[in-house]
Design a protein around this motif. Structure first.
Motif, PDB file in Angstrom:
ATOM      1  N   PRO A 160     -20.126 -56.765   3.607  1.00 22.82           N
ATOM      2  CA  PRO A 160     -20.528 -57.966   2.866  1.00 22.82           C
ATOM      3  C   PRO A 160     -21.954 -57.821   2.330  1.00 22.82           C
ATOM      4  O   PRO A 160     -22.828 -57.285   3.013  1.00 22.82           O
ATOM      5  N   HIS A 161     -22.173 -58.276   1.120  1.00 25.91           N
ATOM      6  CA  HIS A 161     -23.508 -58.358   0.543  1.00 25.91           C
ATOM      7  C   HIS A 161     -23.676 -59.740  -0.056  1.00 25.91           C
ATOM      8  O   HIS A 161     -22.743 -60.547  -0.065  1.00 25.91           O
ATOM      9  N   SER A 162     -24.876 -60.018  -0.543  1.00 27.25           N
ATOM     10  CA  SER A 162     -25.044 -61.220  -1.343  1.00 27.25           C
ATOM     11  C   SER A 162     -25.942 -60.846  -2.498  1.00 27.25           C
ATOM     12  O   SER A 162     -26.523 -59.754  -2.526  1.00 27.25           O
ATOM     13  N   CYS A 220     -29.980 -57.986  -2.562  1.00 26.26           N
ATOM     14  CA  CYS A 220     -29.057 -58.460  -1.539  1.00 26.26           C
ATOM     15  C   CYS A 220     -29.866 -59.321  -0.587  1.00 26.26           C
ATOM     16  O   CYS A 220     -30.931 -58.912  -0.134  1.00 26.26           O
ATOM     17  N   VAL A 237     -28.918 -60.243   2.415  1.00 27.85           N
ATOM     18  CA  VAL A 237     -28.797 -59.803   3.811  1.00 27.85           C
ATOM     19  C   VAL A 237     -30.130 -59.109   4.079  1.00 27.85           C
ATOM     20  O   VAL A 237     -30.431 -58.073   3.478  1.00 27.85           O
ATOM     21  N   HIS A 291     -30.561 -55.420   4.657  1.00 29.14           N
ATOM     22  CA  HIS A 291     -30.269 -54.631   3.452  1.00 29.14           C
ATOM     23  C   HIS A 291     -31.437 -54.683   2.473  1.00 29.14           C
ATOM     24  O   HIS A 291     -31.818 -53.668   1.889  1.00 29.14           O
ATOM     25  N   MET A 297     -32.216 -52.543  -0.761  1.00 29.37           N
ATOM     26  CA  MET A 297     -31.183 -53.047  -1.672  1.00 29.37           C
ATOM     27  C   MET A 297     -31.765 -54.130  -2.574  1.00 29.37           C
ATOM     28  O   MET A 297     -31.425 -55.312  -2.464  1.00 29.37           O
TER      29      MET A 297
HETATM   30 CU    CU Z   1     -26.266 -56.180   1.313  1.00 27.21          CU
END
Ligand code: CU
Ligand code: C2O
Ligand code: CU
Length: 488
Positions: free
Chosen positions: A401-403, A460, A462, A465, A470
């Motif tokens: 999962p990422h955002s 992202c 998270v 991350h 990221m």
């Molecule tokens: Cu992520």
């Protein structure tokens, strides 16, 4: 004979493999199921005091500092703004010039980022301008966007997860003159309640960040704090209560629902109210996302807000907390409740038109990279011309999962895997969940502020991350201008 041997070997392998899988499954505690005791009244962050300076600007002071907090484990060392944990709620009206004086009383450098706020890049609090220990920074801008539940948090290079986890976060509420704001419950701390949700892992009295076995997103704590309160309950005195849900965790994805499954009204998303309330049974928020919901209660009843299964049943989703279910906040209705009604319509949201887009960009999230590259503070990933509209196609082709969060703008979701977005993605957004193996198309207008010397971030949310790279940078320029990072 050889056939038998081969068969036996295969059987042995399957058994061993199964054993390993069972062990992994066991250590991953894949389906956390926690029912809370609800022993503590919900703390509501105080509204920040402010003064108005000679230029008519509303001035706030924030001091990032260490302290001790009691979460029921003894004295826990935490960080907060103007206190030991979290920070006061800043509140300003649309059109108001604001100043925030930030002082850093921590032993390490930090920044304060105004998540969801439309403001000049130099005020945004990104990783380029660390505030050293003992130092200070003055952010000043004019608030100009619809009323919304925004928040603030640190954004230093590679230390964001730790600093937020320690307790550095707070709300920034924007108000405006839309009649719908007053038609909804709007009495802060009475029928309009911030619900800033975080999960924690404890090692003795101290916060621990060891992380769950198998998790690729970071800490997945088994204790929930709401506004810093463990096992929280809220006394409600009106038929309708507005909850401003904020996922201020570092990794965890919540799927908010009421324990008895009753529907509630979703009235707002990250950047403001929806056009009309949407009745729903659950709303899923990844890190950094917000939702405003209105819950109807009957006299004398008690109902818990919970998080229910947020992701599919595959092993990777389980390891990343997707099957977890746990209590968050108990709502306790008084024996008599003040009558209240939900408005039928809220605000008008002008739709951005993809036909007007000057640029279409594609961002692929994988591992800790976006389009195959990690964060580089010296690289500009996108040059955007001020006051233009762009379509950004964002996808997560893998199982983690990422955002996806963009600074400075509130965007609109055009499509989720080719389909029209669900109600929770139909309003203004600055952060969306990137569900594994999904494609998202969003549209934004990069209005008002150009600065070729300072980048905004997209990343992202998270936080592990983000810290691991990221993240990318975009610069908004006047037409014809070239970016010149760091020459401000
Ligand atoms: Cu992520
Ligand atoms: Cu809430 Cu770039 O962050
Ligand atoms: Cu942000």
């Amino acid at each position: 004979m050889r056939k038998w041997l081969l068969g036996g070997l295969v059987l042995l392998l399957v058994l061993c493999g199964g054993g390993v899988a069972a062990l992994v499954y066991f250590f991953a505690r894949p389906s956390l199921d926690v029912r809370a005791d609800f022993e503590h009244p919900l703390k509501v962050p105080p509204l920040a005091t402010s003064t108005v300076d000679a230029q008519g600007r509303r001035v706030f002071d924030l001091r990032a500092e260490p302290g001790d907090s009691d979460f029921g484990h003894g004295a826990t060392r935490t960080w907060g703004y103007n206190g030991a944990y979290l920070g006061p709620t800043l509140r300003a009206h649309r059109g108001e010039p604001v100043v925030v004086n930030v002082r850093n009383a921590l032993a390490e450098s930090t920044t304060v980022h105004w998540h969801g706020m439309h403001l000049p890049a130099a005020m945004d609090g990104g990783p380029h301008r660390p505030i050293p220990s003992g130092g200070s920074f003055q952010a000043a801008w004019t608030v100009d966007q619809p009323a919304a539940t925004l928040w603030y948090h640190p954004h230093p290079s590679e230390r964001t997860e730790t600093q937020v986890y320690r307790g550095l976060a707070g709300l920034f509420l924007v108000d405006d003159d839309e009649p719908a704001q007053r038609a909804l419950p709007h009495d802060y701390g009475v029928d309009d309640i911030p619900v800033l949700v975080q999960d924690k892992e404890f090692d003795g009295a101290q916060l621990s960040m060891s992380g769950r076995f198998g998790s690729d997103i970071g800490v997945l704590g088994d204790e929930i704090l709401v506004n810093g309160t463990p096992g929280a309950y809220l006394d409600v005195r009106s038929e309708l209560v507005r909850l401003r849900l904020v996922n201020a965790s570092t990794a965890r994805i919540y799927n908010f629902a009421l324990a008895d499954g009753r529907p509630f009204a979703l009235v707002g998303t990250d950047g403001g109210l929806l056009e009309r309330p949407a009745m729903t049974g659950h709303v899923r928020l990844s890190v950094g996302e917000r939702a405003e919901i209105v819950v109807a209660l009957r006299p004398g009843e008690r109902v818990a807000l919970r998080s229910v299964r947020a992701l599919g049943g595959d092993l990777e989703s389980r390891f990343n907390g997707g099957q977890d279910a746990f209590d968050i906040l108990q709502l306790r209705a008084a024996a008599t409740l003040t009558p209240a009604t939900l408005p039928k319509t809220l605000v008008r949201i002008p739709r951005l038109d993809p036909a007007q887009a000057e640029q279409t960009r594609t961002f692929e999230f994988q591992g800790r990279e976006i389009n195959g590259e990690g964060m580089d503070m010296g690289r500009v990933d996108a040059v955007v011309v001020k006051d233009t509209v762009e379509v950004w196609n964002v996808s997560n082709g893998h199982g983690t999962p990422h955002s996806f969060h963009i600074h400075d703008v509130q965007f609109q979701v055009l499509k989720v895997d080719g389909q029209a977005p669900p109600p929770e993605l139909s309003g203004w957004k600055d952060t969306i969940f990137l569900e594994p193996r999904q494609h998202y198309s969003v549209i934004a207008k990069f209005a008002d502020y150009a600065d070729p010397t300072t980048a905004y971030m997209f990343h992202c949310h998270v936080l592990k991350h983000e810290d691991e790279g990221m993240m990318g940078q975009f610069v908004v320029v006047e037409r014809g201008q070239q970016p010149r990072l760091g020459h401000g």
